[in-house]
Design an enzyme around this catalytic site. Structure first.
Site, mmCIF file in Angstrom:
data_model
loop_
_atom_site.group_PDB
_atom_site.id
_atom_site.type_symbol
_atom_site.label_atom_id
_atom_site.label_comp_id
_atom_site.label_asym_id
_atom_site.label_seq_id
_atom_site.Cartn_x
_atom_site.Cartn_y
_atom_site.Cartn_z
ATOM 1 N N GLY A 8 -7.174 5.334 4.182
ATOM 2 C CA GLY A 8 -7.522 3.939 4.441
ATOM 3 C C GLY A 8 -7.004 3.447 5.775
ATOM 4 O O GLY A 8 -6.303 4.146 6.501
ATOM 5 N N ARG A 9 -7.346 2.210 6.086
ATOM 6 C CA ARG A 9 -6.990 1.620 7.375
ATOM 7 C C ARG A 9 -5.517 1.210 7.361
ATOM 8 O O ARG A 9 -5.127 0.263 6.673
ATOM 9 C CB ARG A 9 -7.884 0.413 7.655
ATOM 10 C CG ARG A 9 -7.699 -0.186 9.041
ATOM 11 C CD ARG A 9 -8.754 -1.257 9.268
ATOM 12 N NE ARG A 9 -8.693 -1.775 10.626
ATOM 13 C CZ ARG A 9 -8.063 -2.912 10.963
ATOM 14 N NH1 ARG A 9 -7.434 -3.618 10.048
ATOM 15 N NH2 ARG A 9 -8.076 -3.324 12.220
ATOM 16 N N HIS B 92 3.428 -12.539 -3.542
ATOM 17 C CA HIS B 92 2.424 -11.478 -3.460
ATOM 18 C C HIS B 92 1.372 -11.723 -4.533
ATOM 19 O O HIS B 92 1.695 -12.168 -5.641
ATOM 20 C CB HIS B 92 3.081 -10.118 -3.692
ATOM 21 C CG HIS B 92 2.109 -9.040 -4.097
ATOM 22 N ND1 HIS B 92 1.972 -8.613 -5.398
ATOM 23 C CD2 HIS B 92 1.216 -8.327 -3.362
ATOM 24 C CE1 HIS B 92 1.048 -7.670 -5.445
ATOM 25 N NE2 HIS B 92 0.569 -7.483 -4.238
#
Length: 308
Positions: A265-266, A112
């Site tokens: 948010g998306r 990550h």
């Protein structure tokens, strides 16, 4: 103090996304990162947009997402404003690049990385801004060589902040990527930083770029070394079980996930970090003396991987 240059940050993040996707697709050897450009409709709580790029069902990468977003808003969600009362009444912009790579082979760690910039502005007042980010590694089967390499590159990434930066940001990473309800780290750590604005914009931007630029040198050698190692159902099942910890952390603790969901948010882009397949087992523990037990006993314990 240097004035924040939002366009310079945005240009760097877009270029970094292209560079990372190209390098990972080359190692995978066949699959490509599909490109999904998105824009928020006018009138929503957030404006702006971004580009989400996802590689699915590759020969090496089972699923990987590299997401660039640049969003704006009139006010901050609770996750961001609770400890920053000076941000009340300010418009904000948040831009960043976030990626998670879930490999197919259980002997290859999940990785990550994230680099981001936040600025909140109000007429007739100085802007409030900061950088954040880092990278961390989540192995399923530990390997000392991989851990030492990952942390040596992490230390090199900290050079712009001086020799004291790596121990401090490593500790911050160990503290942040910790599942309190499991009493265990998510992986073997790396770097984590937030709220960085000391020394002015230019110096902080140099450091953010150093972190972003060091992700590929940290991960690609590990990916290349481990991608062809033989494994069976036992290793695959353990990988899927441990992926459950990744999901738990992202949904319970991760600041970026909470910020995105609370601010409207998306959702598809926010949750692109999730692995494609996961298993949960009730009250499971590894056999004593097994490879799986070694992960808990040696690798899921914060430690110094590099000599002083």
């Amino acid at each position: 103090m240097s004035k924040p240059d939002k366009e310079a940050v945005k240009s760097y993040l877009i270029e970094l996304q292209d560079r990372i996707c190209s390098a990972l697709a080359e190692v995978d050897g066949g699959a490509v990162f599909e490109r999904d450009a998105w824009q928020r409709e006018e009138g929503e709580s957030l404006g702006g947009g971004g580009v989400t790029r996802v590689l699915s069902e590759g020969s090496v990468i089972e699923q990987g997402g590299v997401n660039f977003s640049h969003v704006t808003g009139k006010s901050l969600p609770p996750s961001a404003s609770a400890h920053r009362p000076e941000l009340a009444g300010r418009r904000f912009e948040a831009m960043g690049l976030s990626l998670v790579i879930h490999p197919r082979n259980p002997y290859v760690p999940t990785s990550h990385a994230n680099v981001r910039f936040f600025i909140a502005e109000k007429r007739n007042e100085a802007p409030v801004w900061w950088f954040g980010g880092g990278f961390d590694l989540t192995p399923y089967y530990g390997n000392d060589e991989d851990c030492r390499h990952w942390h040596s590159v992490a230390r090199a990434a900290c050079a712009p902040l001086g020799p004291d930066a790596y121990p401090r940001l490593k500790q911050w990473c160990d503290d942040y990527f910790y599942l309190k309800h499991r009493a265990e780290p998510r992986g073997i750590g790396g770097l984590f930083f937030d709220d960085l604005n000391e020394g002015g914009f230019d110096q902080c931007f140099v450091f953010m770029k150093s972190v972003g630029d060091h992700y590929l040198p940290a991960y690609l050698p590990i990916l290349r070394r481990r991608k062809g190692r033989a494994y069976g159902d036992r290793q695959r099942n353990f990988q899927l079980y441990r992926r459950g910890r990744y999901v738990e952390f992202n949904l319970v603790y991760d600041r970026g996930t909470l910020f995105g969901l609370q601010s409207g948010g998306r959702t598809e882009s926010i949750l692109m970090s999730m692995p494609p397949l996961v298993k949960w087992r009730y009250d499971w523990s590894p056999d004593p003396g097994s490879e799986e037990a070694e992960l808990y006993e040696r690798y899921l314990k914060p430690r110094a991987w590099l000599p002083e």
